[in-house]
Design an enzyme around this catalytic site. Structure first.
Site, mmCIF file in Angstrom:
data_model
loop_
_atom_site.group_PDB
_atom_site.id
_atom_site.type_symbol
_atom_site.label_atom_id
_atom_site.label_comp_id
_atom_site.label_asym_id
_atom_site.label_seq_id
_atom_site.Cartn_x
_atom_site.Cartn_y
_atom_site.Cartn_z
ATOM 1 N N TYR A 1 -64.104 -44.005 -101.674
ATOM 2 C CA TYR A 1 -64.022 -45.504 -101.618
ATOM 3 C C TYR A 1 -65.057 -46.195 -102.291
ATOM 4 C CZ TYR A 1 -67.670 -44.857 -97.856
ATOM 5 O OH TYR A 1 -68.973 -44.248 -97.272
ATOM 6 N N TYR B 1 -78.889 -41.677 -105.064
ATOM 7 C CA TYR B 1 -78.716 -42.465 -103.965
ATOM 8 C C TYR B 1 -79.926 -41.977 -102.877
ATOM 9 C CZ TYR B 1 -75.071 -44.335 -106.171
ATOM 10 O OH TYR B 1 -74.144 -45.193 -107.057
#
Length: 438
Positions: free
Chosen positions: A438, A158
């Protein structure tokens, strides 16, 4: 409550065009359409889960269906075909650092939360992941969000999209017999609670506790159902136990969710902490003591704990507490002035800062003047005192990573005094903490 419903945000046209050139269809998946259940099955496949049961599919209609879902489909895919890639997102509050010396709830900023990122093994190396992630960032920026975030299974992916590891946590293993307990006595009382009630307690506590530390985000019912073992298909549901902590006034101030498993012999079982949330230091200490002194337990394991937890100072032998730092919360700044103005600061500073962003979303140079715990951020065309990439800015923005450490690694350059001043201003007390996946 957020002001933006991510489901109203259209698919990014740039990513749609780029994938169309490869014969792939990038589109929004409707919760009430033929593509929804295949989308859900593709997410489970991507995370190596078993095929969903009918009960799990029905439950999905009230969980991920509330999010903005993007699927990538193969050439001429019929309605109901399995996508080759997935991603989903929603808007949630992110807690930010407050100004030094100002008690009370910390400031918040709406964040574009990203999850469900999968690409089928049959479709690697085709630019799909890049289209998914860059598409999310462009869509979030166009919708008016200033920051995005995610939790990751692979930490090498990322950074190339401007995300920075921003909220480290500790994974802990405790040798109970060696650890002992020297923490102070408290007036906290503990009690077991049934799992359906535990779901409610976890949600209520999280909403109160998340405003006490930067780096945390809003929770959601399915997260608490998963932790409490009530979600459909839970493998440890029947073994999951919950304990609540009440203060002297009878108010619930904390909760512990755990599963016991057999160890090498009958007196050395493992207590696996699935979640520990506490509103007060006394409640947290009481729950830790319960876990460490539990009958027949030789090892306590707990993930996603704050890096500044008092636990090592509550036991006789701190070396009995094995602590492993883990890169849990990743953030991505989309609007530099808005993010820097939204948080509070620990010290004054004044510097011209240049941010580099390969996607062009957060590129620019600004004068950042911090006084009295607040920042004035204005465009500036002068020479920069400090230069850094958007990934580095994203790492330091909630105070969990030192700007000085990144400078020492060559990731931040510029005037040493300006870097030191900004580093002191950006620090956060208490340390940031993200308590959930999440």
């Amino acid at each position: 409550m957020t002001s933006i419903d991510a489901r109203d945000v259209p698919a990014d046209p740039i990513s749609r065009e780029r994938l169309a050139e490869r014969g792939l269809d990038y589109r929004v998946v409707a919760a009430d359409g033929d593509d929804f259940l295949p989308f859900y099955r593709a997410i489970r496949r991507g995370f190596l889960d078993a095929e969903p049961t009918a009960e799990q599919e029905e439950n999905a209609a009230r969980t991920i269906a509330e999010r903005r879902m993007i699927g990538v489909f193969g050439p001429a895919a019929e309605p109901g075909a399995m996508p080759v890639a997935t991603i989903d997102s929603w808007v949630t509050p992110l807690t930010l650092p407050g100004a030094a010396g100002r008690p009370g709830a910390l400031p918040e900023l709406e964040m574009w939360a990203i999850s469900g990122v999968t690409v089928a093994s049959t479709h690697r190396r085709r630019g799909i992941a890049r289209a998914l992630l860059e598409g999310e960032l462009r869509a979030a920026s166009a919708a008016g969000l200033a920051i995005a975030g995610l939790t990751v299974t692979e930490s090498t992916i990322y950074g190339r999209y401007g995300f920075g590891m921003a909220v480290p946590v500790e994974n802990i293993a405790i040798e109970t017999k060696r650890a002992g307990w020297i923490g102070p006595a408290t007036d906290v009382t503990l009690a077991y609670v049934e799992r359906p009630r535990l779901v409610e307690v976890l949600g209520e506590l999280h909403e109160r506790v998340r405003t006490q530390r930067p780096g945390n985000v809003g929770g959601f019912p399915f997260r608490w159902e998963t932790i409490a073992g009530t979600a459909p298909g839970s493998t440890d549901g029947a073994k999951t136990r919950g304990v609540i902590a009440r203060d002297a006034a009878g108010e619930i101030r904390g909760a512990l969710v755990f599963v016991l498993s057999e160890g090498a012999h009958h007196a050395h079982h493992v207590l696996d902490v699935r979640h520990l949330v506490a509103e007060t230091p006394d409640a947290r200490a009481a729950l830790w003591r319960f876990a460490i002194e539990h009958d027949l337990v030789g090892t306590v394991k707990a993930d996603l704990q704050p890096v500044d937890d008092a636990l090592p100072w509550l036991v006789t032998d701190p070396r009995a507490v094995e602590r492993t730092v883990f890169d849990h919360g990743w953030l991505r700044v989309l609007d530099v002035p808005r993010v820097l103005r939204a948080r509070g600061y620990a010290a004054d500073a004044d510097a011209t800062v240049t941010v580099r962003d390969d996607l062009g979303i957060a590129d620019g140079t600004w004068r950042v003047a911090i006084t009295g715990g607040a920042a004035a951020v204005t465009p500036d065309e002068g020479a920069a005192d400090v230069e850094l990439g958007v990934s580095e800015l994203s790492s330091v923005v909630v105070g969990g990573v030192s700007l000085g450490s990144l400078a020492a690694a060559g990731r931040v350059t510029g005037d040493a005094a300006a870097i030191a001043a900004l580093d002191a201003a950006l620090r956060s007390g208490p340390a940031p903490h993200l308590s959930i996946w999440y």
